[in-house]
Scaffold this active site. Structure first.
Site: not given
Ligand code: GLN
Length: 496
Positions: A76, A151, A175
């Site tokens: 990420k 996310s 997330s």
């Protein structure tokens, strides 16, 4: 490609076994898949092909260095990587290249993993759909008109589309688990303090966690074993010894008590979600687990508490982005004061959701409202923690769906922030309490949209949590289904 998604393979380590393809072959395969699916998915912010191939060549020339020798992974893009841009999918970090690497990433690489790229997210992790990215939304590999969740949507899409077998995500209110659930893969949020946050761009420090997204629980266990454990560079890092997960994954859930907070599962939950959840409980029952009704009286307050605390912490954490030290700075004009520079830099650099949260957070921390909002939220947070303490006197894990609905259409919730926040109903409790929590694939809505089962365990008891989750995968095949996107859409350009 099928080789790359086998859980057992990682247990033994790619490249460490006779007949295994080498690291270069694994990276080439991963990059080829990325090139094939990326035009459809938009999962990656940065691809590190040359760096990955260089590292793969070095690993092929060496003896196995760890359990992930030669395994391609994705990160990420809020995890710092020395020498490689790290953007948090925010314009305010454009041009920022960190001088150091996050501990979790360092540990993955030390175990032999090869980073092939950085994945898209909602700006600074603020969102549940990956649509709040300054770089554009990521698409769900199961249905390109829908969100992959957020996310960590880029990481989830990359694993679901079989680009990489492991990606790292971060989870402040769900997330890792939500996009894992909506993309049909596994997402683990370990206990708070288990995985060092050193090098993670902070969103809300008392809620932020790092964890793996994979297709199998066995792979998540390997990745967690590698990245977990004490780190002196994070003051909240725990020195609690890591469990022996290899020994923990026995498949035995006989007598395991699974708590179900029935009252919490009513309103606003899609029928397909409730149906898959009920069937999942039957799978456990058939293996000898006991399903026990429990009460979590304060869990329903999770969303308001979470959005008070996370915005308060975000407003403080994001104060550092001022145009002086990192990334974007506004074009200076004649007669600009320092104050003008700060204001215009932040106005230009942050997206709408991030601004909304900074304003909300500043408000709840302000002198006249601190007691009414921030302090009250912290008090109710303690009550939620006590609910779970009480529940764990009679059960070993708590089960809920991961999300109230299957993946929704891109654009469906972007104009209504509260609708977006409601996706977090089942996930925020584990962030408020720090408890370990995992999402595993447990079924499909019609048409083929994956659904997740969330299990939450006692503090530091990832062993029981992963044992239960792994046992479920031994009796089900949901995690072996891959989206057919490449075959269906290859070469077809998508319209926006
Ligand atoms: N959806 C939640 C939010 O928008 C959680 C995000 C996260 O875990 N980073 O804050």
């Amino acid at each position: 490609m099928t080789q790359l998604r086998k859980g057992t393979r990682l247990r033994h380590g790619v490249g460490g076994q006779a007949g295994e393809p080498g690291a270069v072959a694994a990276v080439e395969q991963s990059l080829a898949r990325l090139t094939q699916v990326e035009p459809q998915l938009s999962a990656f912010n940065t691809v590190m092909a040359e760096r990955a191939l260089d590292r793969a060549r070095a690993l092929d020339a060496s003896a196995p260095i760890g359990p992930l020798h030669g395994v391609p992974v994705a990160l990420k893009d809020n995890l710092c990587t020395a020498g490689v841009p790290t953007t948090a999918s925010s314009k305010i970090l454009s041009g920022f290249v960190p001088p150091y690497t996050a501990t979790a990433v360092e540990r993955l690489e030390a175990a032999g993993a090869i980073v092939i790229g950085k994945t898209n997210l909602d700006e600074f992790g603020m969102g549940s759909s990956t649509e709040n990215s300054a770089l554009g939304a990521t698409r769900n590999p199961w249905d390109l008109t829908r969100t992959p969740g957020g996310s960590s949507g880029g990481s989830a899409a990359a694993v679901a589309a079989r680009v990489v077998p492991i990606a790292l995500g971060s989870d402040t209110g769900g997330s890792i688990r939500q996009p894992a659930g909506l993309c049909g893969i596994v997402g683990l949020k370990p206990t708070y303090g288990r995985v060092s946050r050193y090098g993670l761009l902070a969103f809300a420090s008392s809620l932020d966690h790092i964890g793996p997204l994979t297709t199998t629980v066995a792979d998540a266990a390997v990745a967690f074993s590698v990245i977990g454990g004490f780190d002196p560079r994070d003051s909240t890092s725990s020195s609690e010894p890591m469990p022996d997960l290899h020994a923990a994954l026995t498949g035995d859930v006989n007598g395991l008590r699974i708590g179900v907070p029935r009252a919490f599962l009513g309103e606003g939950v899609d029928a397909s979600v409730l149906e898959a959840f009920a069937s999942a409980l039957n799978v456990f029952a058939a293996r000898g687990a006991r399903i026990v009704d429990i009460d979590l009286p304060h869990a329903g307050h999770g969303i308001p508490i979470y959005y008070l605390i996370c915005t308060a912490e975000a407003s403080s954490n994001l104060a550092r982005y001022d145009g002086v030290r990192y990334g974007h700075r506004t074009r200076l004009q004649k007669d600009d004061t320092l104050q003008h520079m700060y204001e215009r830099t932040r106005d230009e650099g942050f997206g709408a959701e991030v601004k909304r949260r900074i304003m909300l957070g500043t408000y709840v921390l302000s002198a006249g409202y601190y007691d009414a909002y921030y302090l009250k939220a912290q008090q109710v947070r303690t009550l939620v923690r006590r609910d779970y303490d009480r529940a764990f006197e009679t059960v070993d894990v708590v089960a809920t769906p991961t999300t109230p609905t299957p993946a929704f259409k891109l654009g469906e919730k972007t104009s209504d922030p509260v609708q977006m926040y409601l996706n977090d109903i089942f996930t925020v409790s584990a962030n408020l309490t720090g408890l370990p929590s995992i999402s595993i694939p447990c079924g499909f809505a019609s048409p083929a949209l994956p659904l997740g089962l969330q299990l939450t365990g006692r503090l530091f008891d990832e062993a029981t949590l992963l044992r239960a989750a792994d046992a479920f995968q031994r009796d089900t095949t949901f995690h072996t289904n891959a989206p057919s996107l490449a075959e269906a859409t290859e070469g077809k350009p998508l319209d926006a």
